[in-house]
Design a protein around this motif. Structure first.
Motif, PDB file in Angstrom:
ATOM      1  N   GLY A  28       0.783  -1.229   0.000  1.00 62.66           N
ATOM      2  CA  GLY A  28       0.000   0.000   0.000  1.00 62.66           C
ATOM      3  C   GLY A  28       0.816   1.281   0.000  1.00 62.66           C
ATOM      4  O   GLY A  28       0.255   2.376   0.083  1.00 62.66           O
ATOM      5  N   VAL A  29       2.134   1.152  -0.110  1.00 59.69           N
ATOM      6  CA  VAL A  29       3.034   2.305  -0.040  1.00 59.69           C
ATOM      7  C   VAL A  29       4.056   2.186  -1.165  1.00 59.69           C
ATOM      8  O   VAL A  29       4.522   1.086  -1.476  1.00 59.69           O
ATOM      9  N   THR A  30       4.431   3.313  -1.780  1.00 54.51           N
ATOM     10  CA  THR A  30       5.441   3.234  -2.845  1.00 54.51           C
ATOM     11  C   THR A  30       6.804   2.895  -2.262  1.00 54.51           C
ATOM     12  O   THR A  30       7.081   3.137  -1.077  1.00 54.51           O
ATOM     13  N   LEU A  31       7.651   2.345  -3.121  1.00 54.65           N
ATOM     14  CA  LEU A  31       9.000   2.020  -2.677  1.00 54.65           C
ATOM     15  C   LEU A  31       9.750   3.254  -2.209  1.00 54.65           C
ATOM     16  O   LEU A  31      10.519   3.195  -1.243  1.00 54.65           O
ATOM     17  N   LEU A  32       9.533   4.391  -2.854  1.00 57.58           N
ATOM     18  CA  LEU A  32      10.192   5.613  -2.393  1.00 57.58           C
ATOM     19  C   LEU A  32       9.709   5.994  -1.004  1.00 57.58           C
ATOM     20  O   LEU A  32      10.503   6.409  -0.146  1.00 57.58           O
ATOM     21  N   GLU A  33       8.425   5.843  -0.751  1.00 56.36           N
ATOM     22  CA  GLU A  33       7.902   6.167   0.584  1.00 56.36           C
ATOM     23  C   GLU A  33       8.483   5.231   1.638  1.00 56.36           C
ATOM     24  O   GLU A  33       8.789   5.663   2.766  1.00 56.36           O
ATOM     25  N   HIS A  34       8.648   3.955   1.299  1.00 59.66           N
ATOM     26  CA  HIS A  34       9.309   3.024   2.223  1.00 59.66           C
ATOM     27  C   HIS A  34      10.725   3.506   2.533  1.00 59.66           C
ATOM     28  O   HIS A  34      11.157   3.509   3.694  1.00 59.66           O
ATOM     29  N   ALA A  35      11.474   3.885   1.489  1.00 51.25           N
ATOM     30  CA  ALA A  35      12.850   4.332   1.687  1.00 51.25           C
ATOM     31  C   ALA A  35      12.907   5.614   2.514  1.00 51.25           C
ATOM     32  O   ALA A  35      13.761   5.757   3.404  1.00 51.25           O
ATOM     33  N   LEU A  36      12.001   6.542   2.238  1.00 51.42           N
ATOM     34  CA  LEU A  36      11.978   7.776   3.017  1.00 51.42           C
ATOM     35  C   LEU A  36      11.637   7.502   4.480  1.00 51.42           C
ATOM     36  O   LEU A  36      12.172   8.159   5.379  1.00 51.42           O
TER      37      LEU A  36
END
Length: 198
Positions: A28-36
């Motif tokens: 449910g979350v983009t990979l960029l959001e996970h990294a951030l």
């Protein structure tokens, strides 16, 4: 333990049909959001990759390796340059954007480096091998090795990560739980969705 962060988000993603990895949704979350999320305790964070219009959190920097698609070593170099335009932290968290569980690894990396003050960095290690792009490194050592591997023109374009990190004194942090599992194919997305993100 103050640190800055470099998120590497500039790859071609050829096995995903050229879709930008940063925008792929896992849990449910983009990979960029996970990294951030993994860099939330960083003093400053820089995303190295194309500007796709995604709004970054306030204070987050964006840069690009020059020329583009220069590989992770060129991305690390570009990220450090962006961070070093102001006073940079002693430590740098280096994360590939395609590792959705990286936030769970950060406390382990910090603890490992704190326990080994003579080491230049700490990174995850799976049964298959080292995962250098989920690592916490001393900025001065990383900068020194980057300068050591430049070609006569000053470029690090296309250099393999192995050539950079093998010059560092590293601590391996066991990753039996698969925290460094990455997204290279759509099958990886499906598998990580089934396994959950915790």
């Amino acid at each position: 333990m103050t640190f800055d962060a470099v998120i590497l988000a500039g790859g071609r993603a050829t096995r995903l049909g050229g879709v930008a990895k940063s925008g792929i949704v896992v849990g449910g979350v983009t990979l960029l959001e996970h990294a951030l999320a993994a860099t939330r305790e960083a003093r400053r964070t820089v995303v190295v990759g194309p500007d796709d219009g995604t709004r970054l959190p306030d204070g987050t920097l964006r840069t690009r390796e020059d020329p583009p698609f220069g590989g992770p070593v060129a991305g690390i170099d570009a990220g450090l340059r962006a961070l070093e335009r102001a006073a940079a932290a002693e430590l740098v968290l280096v994360l590939a954007v395609d590792v959705p569980r990286s936030a769970l690894a950060v406390p382990r990396l910090r603890a490992a480096l704190a326990a080994h003050p003579d080491a230049d960095g700490a990174h995850l290690v799976t049964p298959e091998g080292p995962q250098w792009l989920v690592g916490l490194y001393r900025r001065a050592a990383l900068r020194g090795t980057l300068d050591a591997v430049r070609d006569p023109s000053g470029s690090v374009h296309g250099l393999p990560v192995r050539r950079l990190v093998t010059l560092l004194r590293r601590v391996g942090v066991s990753d039996e739980a698969g925290l460094s599992d990455d997204v290279d194919t759509w099958d990886d997305v499906t598998r990580l969705e089934k396994e959950g993100m915790s």
